[in-house]
Design a protein around this motif. Structure first.
Motif, mmCIF file in Angstrom:
data_model
loop_
_atom_site.group_PDB
_atom_site.id
_atom_site.type_symbol
_atom_site.label_atom_id
_atom_site.label_comp_id
_atom_site.label_asym_id
_atom_site.label_seq_id
_atom_site.Cartn_x
_atom_site.Cartn_y
_atom_site.Cartn_z
ATOM 1 N N LYS A 208 13.596 15.595 -8.979
ATOM 2 C CA LYS A 208 12.213 15.688 -8.508
ATOM 3 C C LYS A 208 11.212 15.071 -9.481
ATOM 4 N N ASN A 209 11.560 14.970 -10.758
ATOM 5 C CA ASN A 209 10.656 14.432 -11.768
ATOM 6 C C ASN A 209 10.806 12.931 -11.959
ATOM 7 N N ALA A 210 11.843 12.346 -11.446
ATOM 8 C CA ALA A 210 12.081 10.918 -11.640
ATOM 9 C C ALA A 210 11.530 10.144 -10.450
ATOM 10 N N ARG A 211 10.435 9.420 -10.684
ATOM 11 C CA ARG A 211 9.821 8.648 -9.608
ATOM 12 C C ARG A 211 10.745 7.532 -9.136
ATOM 13 N N GLY A 212 11.479 6.934 -10.047
ATOM 14 C CA GLY A 212 12.320 5.803 -9.715
ATOM 15 C C GLY A 212 13.374 6.124 -8.682
ATOM 16 N N SER A 213 13.756 7.380 -8.558
ATOM 17 C CA SER A 213 14.778 7.731 -7.577
ATOM 18 C C SER A 213 14.159 8.178 -6.262
ATOM 19 N N ASN A 214 12.870 8.229 -6.178
ATOM 20 C CA ASN A 214 12.203 8.710 -4.985
ATOM 21 C C ASN A 214 11.572 7.538 -4.231
ATOM 22 N N LEU A 215 12.332 6.969 -3.328
ATOM 23 C CA LEU A 215 11.885 5.805 -2.563
ATOM 24 C C LEU A 215 10.607 6.108 -1.777
ATOM 25 N N GLU A 216 10.529 7.305 -1.247
ATOM 26 C CA GLU A 216 9.342 7.682 -0.474
ATOM 27 C C GLU A 216 8.095 7.649 -1.336
ATOM 28 N N TRP A 217 8.181 8.082 -2.585
ATOM 29 C CA TRP A 217 7.022 8.070 -3.483
ATOM 30 C C TRP A 217 6.522 6.651 -3.678
ATOM 31 N N TRP A 218 7.439 5.713 -3.882
ATOM 32 C CA TRP A 218 7.052 4.316 -4.101
ATOM 33 C C TRP A 218 6.378 3.731 -2.864
ATOM 34 N N TYR A 219 6.895 4.026 -1.693
ATOM 35 C CA TYR A 219 6.277 3.514 -0.472
ATOM 36 C C TYR A 219 4.910 4.159 -0.235
ATOM 37 N N ALA A 220 4.786 5.440 -0.537
ATOM 38 C CA ALA A 220 3.492 6.113 -0.404
ATOM 39 C C ALA A 220 2.478 5.491 -1.358
ATOM 40 N N LYS A 221 2.916 5.205 -2.570
ATOM 41 C CA LYS A 221 2.034 4.568 -3.558
ATOM 42 C C LYS A 221 1.634 3.173 -3.083
ATOM 43 N N LEU A 222 2.582 2.456 -2.509
ATOM 44 C CA LEU A 222 2.298 1.123 -1.971
ATOM 45 C C LEU A 222 1.259 1.193 -0.852
ATOM 46 N N VAL A 223 1.390 2.156 0.028
ATOM 47 C CA VAL A 223 0.423 2.331 1.116
ATOM 48 C C VAL A 223 -0.964 2.637 0.552
ATOM 49 N N ASP A 224 -1.037 3.521 -0.448
ATOM 50 C CA ASP A 224 -2.321 3.849 -1.082
ATOM 51 C C ASP A 224 -2.951 2.618 -1.725
ATOM 52 N N GLU A 225 -2.143 1.840 -2.415
ATOM 53 C CA GLU A 225 -2.654 0.632 -3.078
ATOM 54 C C GLU A 225 -3.165 -0.376 -2.048
ATOM 55 N N ARG A 226 -2.463 -0.496 -0.937
ATOM 56 C CA ARG A 226 -2.911 -1.419 0.116
ATOM 57 C C ARG A 226 -4.227 -0.962 0.723
ATOM 58 N N LYS A 227 -4.404 0.350 0.878
ATOM 59 C CA LYS A 227 -5.679 0.873 1.393
ATOM 60 C C LYS A 227 -6.815 0.545 0.432
ATOM 61 N N GLU A 228 -6.563 0.712 -0.864
ATOM 62 C CA GLU A 228 -7.569 0.370 -1.863
ATOM 63 C C GLU A 228 -7.884 -1.124 -1.830
ATOM 64 N N LEU A 229 -6.859 -1.940 -1.662
ATOM 65 C CA LEU A 229 -7.074 -3.385 -1.564
ATOM 66 C C LEU A 229 -7.913 -3.726 -0.336
ATOM 67 N N ASP A 230 -7.598 -3.116 0.797
ATOM 68 C CA ASP A 230 -8.376 -3.351 2.019
ATOM 69 C C ASP A 230 -9.843 -2.987 1.808
ATOM 70 N N TYR A 231 -10.087 -1.860 1.132
ATOM 71 C CA TYR A 231 -11.456 -1.422 0.856
ATOM 72 C C TYR A 231 -12.180 -2.452 -0.019
ATOM 73 N N LEU A 232 -11.520 -2.924 -1.073
ATOM 74 C CA LEU A 232 -12.138 -3.912 -1.960
ATOM 75 C C LEU A 232 -12.411 -5.230 -1.237
ATOM 76 N N VAL A 233 -11.481 -5.647 -0.398
ATOM 77 C CA VAL A 233 -11.670 -6.886 0.362
ATOM 78 C C VAL A 233 -12.858 -6.738 1.313
ATOM 79 N N ASP A 234 -12.962 -5.584 1.959
ATOM 80 C CA ASP A 234 -14.105 -5.333 2.851
ATOM 81 C C ASP A 234 -15.418 -5.411 2.085
ATOM 82 N N ARG A 235 -15.490 -4.753 0.923
ATOM 83 C CA ARG A 235 -16.717 -4.787 0.110
ATOM 84 C C ARG A 235 -17.042 -6.209 -0.324
ATOM 85 N N PHE A 236 -16.004 -6.949 -0.744
ATOM 86 C CA PHE A 236 -16.207 -8.338 -1.155
ATOM 87 C C PHE A 236 -16.774 -9.167 -0.001
ATOM 88 N N CYS A 237 -16.181 -9.037 1.184
ATOM 89 C CA CYS A 237 -16.616 -9.821 2.341
ATOM 90 C C CYS A 237 -18.046 -9.475 2.765
#
Length: 143
Positions: free
Chosen positions: A45-74
């Motif tokens: 439970k403490n090792a992020r590297g073995s938790n595929l779901e955690w990495w995908y959740a983090k990826l989704v969060d990062e993409r949302k932040e990117l979308d927000y920044l792109v919207d502000r830029f535009c």
């Protein structure tokens, strides 16, 4: 805030988008490289590297932040373009567009406009003054 500071915000937004896009790519790479732990063993439970779901959740969060920044830029880019379109001197508008919207160096601006560097610097000073006047008018109208 000076006209130059106002216009340079566009470059700051662009840099923030580029950094976040790099982070998204990094998480995307990490998420695709993560492998599941041995099938019969309980996951750590403490090792992020073995938790595929955690990495995908983090990826989704990062993409949302990117979308927000792109919207502000535009949105800000459109605001800047609208302001530049209101300038009385089309040469000022073209010069500032090349410099702040297209991120060209002053040398590149001079070359594209077929002006000397000294003339571009003089024009930029006048153009910044005109932008400050327009910004002040917009500020006064919004009160």
């Amino acid at each position: 805030m000076t006209a130059k500071e106002y216009l340079e915000q566009l470059k700051i937004y662009n840099q923030a988008v580029q950094v976040k896009a790099g982070e998204v790519e990094e998480y995307k790479t990490l998420a695709t490289k993560v492998t599941q732990a041995w099938h019969g063993l309980p996951p750590d439970k403490n090792a992020r590297g073995s938790n595929l779901e955690w990495w995908y959740a983090k990826l989704v969060d990062e993409r949302k932040e990117l979308d927000y920044l792109v919207d502000r830029f535009c949105i800000f880019r459109e605001e800047v373009l609208a302001l530049l379109a209101k300038l009385d001197d089309p040469t000022h508008s073209a010069l500032l567009n090349l410099r702040y919207v297209q991120f060209k160096s002053w040398q590149e601006v001079a070359s594209e406009m077929s002006f000397s560097h000294q003339h571009v610097y003089r024009l930029s000073s006048d153009a910044h003054k005109e932008v400050e006047i327009k910004l002040q008018k917009l500020k006064d109208e919004s009160k």
